[in-house]
Enzyme design. Sequence first.
Site, PDB file in Angstrom:
ATOM      1  N   HIS A  69       1.286  -1.062   0.285  1.00  0.00           N
ATOM      2  CA  HIS A  69      -0.217   0.085  -0.146  1.00  0.00           C
ATOM      3  C   HIS A  69       0.793   1.668  -0.324  1.00  0.00           C
ATOM      4  CE1 HIS A  69      -3.728  -2.036   0.447  1.00  0.00           C
ATOM      5  NE2 HIS A  69      -2.790  -3.465   1.081  1.00  0.00           N
ATOM      6  N   HIS A  79      -8.145  -6.298   2.044  1.00  0.00           N
ATOM      7  CA  HIS A  79      -7.068  -5.853   2.581  1.00  0.00           C
ATOM      8  C   HIS A  79      -8.224  -5.679   4.093  1.00  0.00           C
ATOM      9  CE1 HIS A  79      -5.139  -2.379   3.704  1.00  0.00           C
ATOM     10  NE2 HIS A  79      -5.981  -1.454   3.545  1.00  0.00           N
TER      11      HIS A  79
HETATM   12 MN    MN Z   1      -4.335   0.916   0.952  1.00  0.00          MN
END
Ligand code: MN
Length: 257
Positions: A69, A79
Amino acid sequence: MSVLRDLVDGIRGGGIEVLDLTAPLSEKTPILSLPEPFGQTAPFSMREISRYDDRGPAWYWNNFTTGEHTGTHFDAPVHWVTGRDGEDVSQVAPAKLIAPAVVLDFSAQSAADPDFLLEVDHVKTWEAEHGPLPDGGWLLYRTGWDARAHDQAEFLNADETGPHTPGISPACARYLAEETPIAGIGVETVGTDAGAAHSFDPAFPCHSYLLGAGKYGLTQLRNLDRLPPTGAVVIAGPLPIVGGSGSPVRVLALVER
Ligand code: MN
């Protein structure tokens, strides 16, 4: 007639402009910073293996380290805990990575208020003027925040109360996730949620609702000011990291001129 030949002719002839929505990836790329006791993502860093020298006389290459990220990147459903049974980044169907995009420009509001939040009424007002959000496409949320991307402190805009960057309200995040046909949202900030979203209910509503609905996120985009409100096509290619929660991504936009 060949659609693909027309596409290539358009790109070569200038009738279709290819815009890069990706921030350059370097050791200066700003990254998210979480308070204690949470784990931290790694900044991008590069280490030389050889450069036409004793370590490799005819070749230059590097190893690099990065978080999934870091910089312009793709958030996969897995995620977030709400999307834990959803796709990892390697499982996203390639055809979903080429999609129409619309741009909602709230840069003036964000300049006036760094905690500006997109609300359902903003989206509905935009739809009344421009038409419905694209089925399977991206909502790109312009805030002007890309102008700060050269500097970590300016980009995160944090003070003693935490980061102050524009985002999307919980009600609007839920609306986009559950009541619109978009594939995901793209933002100019370090993450899809507002800087203050740690204190929202639910916390980090874009992550919670959108990833929980199997949708995607794109972050730290730039050049959104060069896109029309409707009509662009976005190509977003995350690395197929097996089991990955996200990936740095090259994001290109095709725009008819
Ligand atoms: Mn992210």
